[in-house]
Design an enzyme around this catalytic site. Structure first.
Site, PDB file in Angstrom:
ATOM      1  N   ASP A 268       4.935  31.100  19.880  1.00  0.00           N
ATOM      2  CA  ASP A 268       4.550  32.689  19.687  1.00  0.00           C
ATOM      3  C   ASP A 268       3.223  33.014  20.490  1.00  0.00           C
ATOM      4  O   ASP A 268       2.912  34.138  20.963  1.00  0.00           O
ATOM      5  CB  ASP A 268       4.470  32.953  18.230  1.00  0.00           C
ATOM      6  CG  ASP A 268       5.903  32.950  17.505  1.00  0.00           C
ATOM      7  OD1 ASP A 268       6.791  33.151  18.225  1.00  0.00           O
ATOM      8  OD2 ASP A 268       5.706  32.796  16.331  1.00  0.00           O
TER       9      ASP A 268
ATOM     10  N   GLU B  77      -1.885  41.795  15.460  1.00  0.00           N
ATOM     11  CA  GLU B  77      -2.776  42.465  14.424  1.00  0.00           C
ATOM     12  C   GLU B  77      -4.144  42.952  15.217  1.00  0.00           C
ATOM     13  O   GLU B  77      -4.598  42.082  16.112  1.00  0.00           O
ATOM     14  CB  GLU B  77      -2.904  41.745  13.278  1.00  0.00           C
ATOM     15  CG  GLU B  77      -3.708  40.518  13.274  1.00  0.00           C
ATOM     16  CD  GLU B  77      -3.399  39.272  13.912  1.00  0.00           C
ATOM     17  OE1 GLU B  77      -3.867  38.953  15.036  1.00  0.00           O
ATOM     18  OE2 GLU B  77      -2.404  38.635  13.091  1.00  0.00           O
TER      19      GLU B  77
ATOM     20  N   ARG C 244     -14.777  46.529  -0.015  1.00  0.00           N
ATOM     21  CA  ARG C 244     -15.813  45.561  -0.101  1.00  0.00           C
ATOM     22  C   ARG C 244     -15.353  44.068   0.091  1.00  0.00           C
ATOM     23  O   ARG C 244     -14.351  43.848  -0.770  1.00  0.00           O
ATOM     24  CB  ARG C 244     -16.826  45.729  -1.095  1.00  0.00           C
ATOM     25  CG  ARG C 244     -17.704  46.754  -0.974  1.00  0.00           C
ATOM     26  CD  ARG C 244     -18.756  46.704  -2.057  1.00  0.00           C
ATOM     27  NE  ARG C 244     -19.535  47.991  -1.931  1.00  0.00           N
ATOM     28  CZ  ARG C 244     -19.219  49.358  -2.464  1.00  0.00           C
ATOM     29  NH1 ARG C 244     -18.217  49.584  -2.919  1.00  0.00           N
ATOM     30  NH2 ARG C 244     -20.038  50.333  -1.994  1.00  0.00           N
TER      31      ARG C 244
ATOM     32  N   ALA D 100      -9.826  38.430   1.107  1.00  0.00           N
ATOM     33  CA  ALA D 100     -10.822  37.860  -0.007  1.00  0.00           C
ATOM     34  C   ALA D 100     -11.646  39.161  -0.345  1.00  0.00           C
ATOM     35  O   ALA D 100     -13.000  39.262  -0.116  1.00  0.00           O
ATOM     36  CB  ALA D 100     -11.651  36.988   0.601  1.00  0.00           C
TER      37      ALA D 100
HETATM   38  P1  NAP Z   1      -2.870  29.775  16.889  1.00  0.00           P
HETATM   39  O1  NAP Z   1      -4.083  29.366  16.398  1.00  0.00           O
HETATM   40  O2  NAP Z   1      -2.309  28.633  17.823  1.00  0.00           O
HETATM   41  O3  NAP Z   1      -2.030  30.439  16.042  1.00  0.00           O
HETATM   42  C1  NAP Z   1      -1.887  30.266  14.621  1.00  0.00           C
HETATM   43  C2  NAP Z   1      -0.368  30.144  14.151  1.00  0.00           C
HETATM   44  O4  NAP Z   1       0.285  31.472  14.228  1.00  0.00           O
HETATM   45  C3  NAP Z   1       0.622  29.487  15.427  1.00  0.00           C
HETATM   46  O5  NAP Z   1       1.366  28.451  14.711  1.00  0.00           O
HETATM   47  C4  NAP Z   1       1.477  30.597  15.970  1.00  0.00           C
HETATM   48  O6  NAP Z   1       2.587  29.886  16.394  1.00  0.00           O
HETATM   49  C5  NAP Z   1       1.530  31.545  14.983  1.00  0.00           C
HETATM   50  N1  NAP Z   1       1.762  32.655  15.155  1.00  0.00           N
HETATM   51  C6  NAP Z   1       1.243  33.461  16.173  1.00  0.00           C
HETATM   52  N2  NAP Z   1       1.887  35.022  16.164  1.00  0.00           N
HETATM   53  C7  NAP Z   1       2.959  34.634  15.198  1.00  0.00           C
HETATM   54  C8  NAP Z   1       3.790  35.824  14.766  1.00  0.00           C
HETATM   55  N3  NAP Z   1       4.030  36.851  14.971  1.00  0.00           N
HETATM   56  N4  NAP Z   1       4.742  35.357  13.715  1.00  0.00           N
HETATM   57  C9  NAP Z   1       4.672  34.114  13.154  1.00  0.00           C
HETATM   58  N5  NAP Z   1       3.642  32.958  13.425  1.00  0.00           N
HETATM   59  C10 NAP Z   1       2.849  33.460  14.527  1.00  0.00           C
HETATM   60  O7  NAP Z   1      -3.369  31.052  17.970  1.00  0.00           O
HETATM   61  P2  NAP Z   1      -2.082  31.749  18.786  1.00  0.00           P
HETATM   62  O8  NAP Z   1      -0.889  31.054  18.929  1.00  0.00           O
HETATM   63  O9  NAP Z   1      -3.074  32.418  20.104  1.00  0.00           O
HETATM   64  O10 NAP Z   1      -1.743  33.147  17.794  1.00  0.00           O
HETATM   65  C11 NAP Z   1      -2.934  34.040  17.521  1.00  0.00           C
HETATM   66  C12 NAP Z   1      -2.484  34.479  16.322  1.00  0.00           C
HETATM   67  O11 NAP Z   1      -2.763  33.505  15.040  1.00  0.00           O
HETATM   68  C13 NAP Z   1      -3.135  35.698  15.563  1.00  0.00           C
HETATM   69  O12 NAP Z   1      -2.390  37.093  16.303  1.00  0.00           O
HETATM   70  C14 NAP Z   1      -3.277  35.626  13.983  1.00  0.00           C
HETATM   71  O13 NAP Z   1      -2.119  36.242  13.660  1.00  0.00           O
HETATM   72  C15 NAP Z   1      -2.538  33.958  13.971  1.00  0.00           C
HETATM   73  N6  NAP Z   1      -3.634  33.304  12.896  1.00  0.00           N
HETATM   74  C16 NAP Z   1      -3.275  33.082  11.758  1.00  0.00           C
HETATM   75  C17 NAP Z   1      -4.350  32.713  11.187  1.00  0.00           C
HETATM   76  C18 NAP Z   1      -3.889  32.322   9.386  1.00  0.00           C
HETATM   77  O14 NAP Z   1      -2.655  32.234   9.203  1.00  0.00           O
HETATM   78  N7  NAP Z   1      -4.923  31.854   8.759  1.00  0.00           N
HETATM   79  C19 NAP Z   1      -5.584  32.384  11.311  1.00  0.00           C
HETATM   80  C20 NAP Z   1      -5.867  32.703  12.563  1.00  0.00           C
HETATM   81  C21 NAP Z   1      -4.947  33.262  13.524  1.00  0.00           C
HETATM   82  P3  NAP Z   1       2.474  28.998  17.714  1.00  0.00           P
HETATM   83  O15 NAP Z   1       2.155  27.790  17.347  1.00  0.00           O
HETATM   84  O16 NAP Z   1       4.012  29.047  18.292  1.00  0.00           O
HETATM   85  O17 NAP Z   1       1.725  29.538  18.890  1.00  0.00           O
END
Ligand code: NAP
Ligand code: MN
Length: 260
Positions: free
Chosen positions: A45, A121, A146, A183
């Site tokens: 993704d 997002e 807040r 939070a």
């Molecule tokens: P990353 O740190 O590798 O992503 C975090 C995880 O989110 C990865 O497993 C990624 O899948 C998965 N992911 C990304 N888009 C998704 C979607 N639409 N539906 C389900 N899972 C999804 O960073 P990245 O791959 O560049 O992705 C950025 C995204 O990470 C941000 O948009 C945010 O939504 C997400 N994120 C989540 C958290 C959390 O859940 N606490 C924290 C920070 C960021 P892949 O391994 O296939 O790339």
């Protein structure tokens, strides 16, 4: 047809680029990474997010097809051993397309106005101090929030950060926005909704307050602007088109990513 290949450089899957390049030549397509009709992204993704940002200036004339190797992933339908099938379906016009608006964020700061675009997002977060912001939807005040921050997710992004925050999953065929809290402080004095809120896709959300140390994040990027005065989020005119295998179902991608 002009085809581009966009590969996750951190986790390359075998010599898949070579296989795709061979197919492009054999099928009479042209390889064009600068001005493609179709982008084949290879990875999960996150790779799809990066591919969309890479092709942002020509987004409305490009279609994306995903090839992935994992058990996780919402945006790809083909495995590395299905490249031949992918090209047959592409050539015959048998792939199913879905279209999704990006999110658009307008950041107003003392230094001017910046626009950002996101697939998943747009986040307003303060990891240092309590974020205080007035939240309006279509000009109507909802609350003074807040807490650590707020996330505005698209339907596509509902399974990402939004899900980790307890937000609902939204079927990709629905054009909606979801506002989710991070939070939140809830007590006798401070009150906010305390639930994830799903609104119509044409809604306009605005956040105003003292954002001295707040961060604005979008997909895998963060802009740190110490002097943000206001963040506005709405649906963008930019549309991402995904091409799926004919047997694609949203529920299948849910099962693949979260159940088994
Ligand atoms: P990353 O740190 O590798 O992503 C975090 C995880 O989110 C990865 O497993 C990624 O899948 C998965 N992911 C990304 N888009 C998704 C979607 N639409 N539906 C389900 N899972 C999804 O960073 P990245 O791959 O560049 O992705 C950025 C995204 O990470 C941000 O948009 C945010 O939504 C997400 N994120 C989540 C958290 C959390 O859940 N606490 C924290 C920070 C960021 P892949 O391994 O296939 O790339
Ligand atoms: Mn990733």
């Amino acid at each position: 047809m002009k085809v581009a290949v966009f590969v996750n450089q951190q986790k390359p899957i075998g010599d898949i680029s070579k296989v795709i390049h061979q197919q492009v030549a054999e099928r009479g397509f042209t390889l064009d990474n600068d001005n493609p009709d179709v982008v084949i992204f290879v990875g999960g993704d996150g790779t799809f997010l990066r591919a969309v940002h890479h092709y942002l200036p020509i987004l409305n004339s490009v279609k994306f097809i995903g090839v992935g190797a994992g058990h996780l992933g919402f945006f790809y339908d083909f495995n590395p051993n299905e490249i031949d099938q992918l090209f047959s379906l592409l050539k015959e016009g048998k792939l199913k397309s879905t279209r999704h608006h990006l999110l658009e964020g307008k950041i107003t700061s003392e230094s001017g106005v910046d626009k950002i675009y996101a697939v998943n997002e747009i986040r307003l977060e303060n990891p240092f101090h309590t974020l205080v912001t007035d939240v309006k939807i279509d000009g109507e005040t909802l609350e003074t929030y807040r807490g650590n921050g707020l996330v505005v997710s698209s339907s596509l992004g509902s399974s990402a950060y939004n899900k980790s925050l307890g937000g609902a999953l939204i079927d990709h065929s629905l054009d909606l926005l979801e506002l989710t809290e991070i939070a939140t402080i809830q007590n006798n004095i401070n009150r906010s909704l305390g639930a994830s809120l799903i609104v119509s896709g044409d809604s306009h959300l605005s956040f105003t307050g003292n954002f001295k140390e707040a961060l604005v994040g979008y997909d895998n990027e963060v802009v740190h602007q110490g002097d943000v005065l206001c963040l506005e989020v709405c649906r963008s005119d930019k549309i991402v088109t995904l091409l799926h295998s004919p047997d694609y179902r949203y529920i299948k991608s849910l099962r693949r990513s979260f159940i088994k």
